[in-house]
Scaffold this active site. Structure first.
Site: not given
Length: 315
Positions: A16, A69, A83, A86, A92, A126-127, A147, A152, A155, A179
């Site tokens: 998505a 690739y 990926g 969750q 996490r 992401v970090d 990203s 954030d 938002r 993030h």
């Protein structure tokens, strides 16, 4: 025969988020070529077919196809949204371990193609996965970007714009840090137009300073609220990724709160985390080091500590 140089973007992951990015890319006319790669090749092919049927309505020509690739060799930018998400009951750390394994395989395949461009990572956490991408790719830290807190910050700007009844594009406010749950708003530098938020509040009796904390909490927890209602978030992050992509391909020198590698900035080292940075055709030109107040610096240090602790088992 002479071939004009075109901007090629490769998207790895057609879920998505990836497809929201691809859809926005076509509608905004950002690149000339868009390659879709997914472990589910039929899914990537179907998405490419569907997207191509909208090309006649796009603002500029673009070639879209499902690739491999090998197509990464001449890519300017690779955007990774692949990926696992969750699941209920997962920690996490569980997600970190699973997605780190997936990422190592993806990066290996990409680098074997001879890729020498820029990485943009969106997969959570992401970090940490941006750090993994940097380590596994061997590319300069400036050319591996996450990203971060771009979404954030968007938002926060939207919510403040709604609260103060102004266009969110005239709200200048940033969220930094992980993030995730330990991110923080930099209220000390937030402005509505050119006026400090605190000053605006002082001049309006019907607006209360306490509401700022409520706004931030709703921003921080926005993903949870959206997931509860519709299962996932993807439009906002998809458009955020396009914003970063435009800054890169158009050599904009725009300041965006991406996940960048710190090497002494903000008193921190050897970590990817959300901070304002100047983005252009070479990736991260420089990190903008905001002067934080004491509370903000403490919160930022805590965010770094949480990230580093979570990274330990996978690095």
């Amino acid at each position: 025969m002479y071939k004009e140089k075109v901007n090629r973007v490769v998207l790895v992951g057609t879920g998505a988020v990836g497809c929201s990015f691809a859809y926005s890319m076509i509608n905004q006319g950002v690149a000339e070529e868009l390659v879709l790669i997914d472990v589910n090749e039929a899914k990537a092919e179907g998405e490419a077919m569907d997207l191509n049927h909208g090309v006649p309505f796009a603002p500029s020509p673009i070639k879209v196809w499902n690739g491999s690739y090998q197509d990464c060799e001449s890519a300017d930018l690779i955007v990774i949204t692949a990926g696992l998400a969750q699941k209920p009951g997962e920690t996490r750390l569980d997600l970190v371990e699973k997605n780190t394994k997936i990422f190592k395989d993806i990066i290996k395949n990409i680098m074997q193609s001879g890729f020498d461009g820029i990485f943009l990572v969106a997969t959570n956490p992401v970090d940490i996965l941006t750090y993994v991408t940097w380590k596994e790719s061997g590319l300069p830290k400036e050319r591996v970007i996450g990203s971060g807190t771009v979404l954030d910050s968007a938002r926060l700007r939207f919510s403040l714009g709604k609260y103060f009844d102004v266009d969110p594009r005239n709200v200048h406010a940033v969220i930094i840090g992980e993030h995730g749950d330990t991110e923080l708003p930099v209220w000390s530098h937030a402005t509505i137009g050119s006026e400090q938020v605190d000053t605006v509040l002082e001049g309006k009796n019907d607006l209360k300073k306490e509401c700022l904390e409520d706004i931030f909490v709703n921003v921080r927890d926005a993903a949870y609220h959206i997931i509860q209602r519709k299962g996932a978030t993807y439009y906002g992050i998809g458009m955020s990724l396009v914003r970063i992509t435009k800054a890169i391909l158009n050599n904009e020198n725009s300041i965006l709160s991406v996940s960048a590698y710190l090497n002494g900035e903000y008193g921190q080292n050897d970590v990817y985390i959300g901070v304002p940075a100047v983005i252009n055709r070479s990736g991260i030109r420089e990190i903008i080091e905001i002067k934080l107040n004491e509370k903000e610096q403490e919160q930022f240090n805590h965010s770094v500590d949480v990230l580093k602790e979570t990274m330990k088992p996978v690095l």
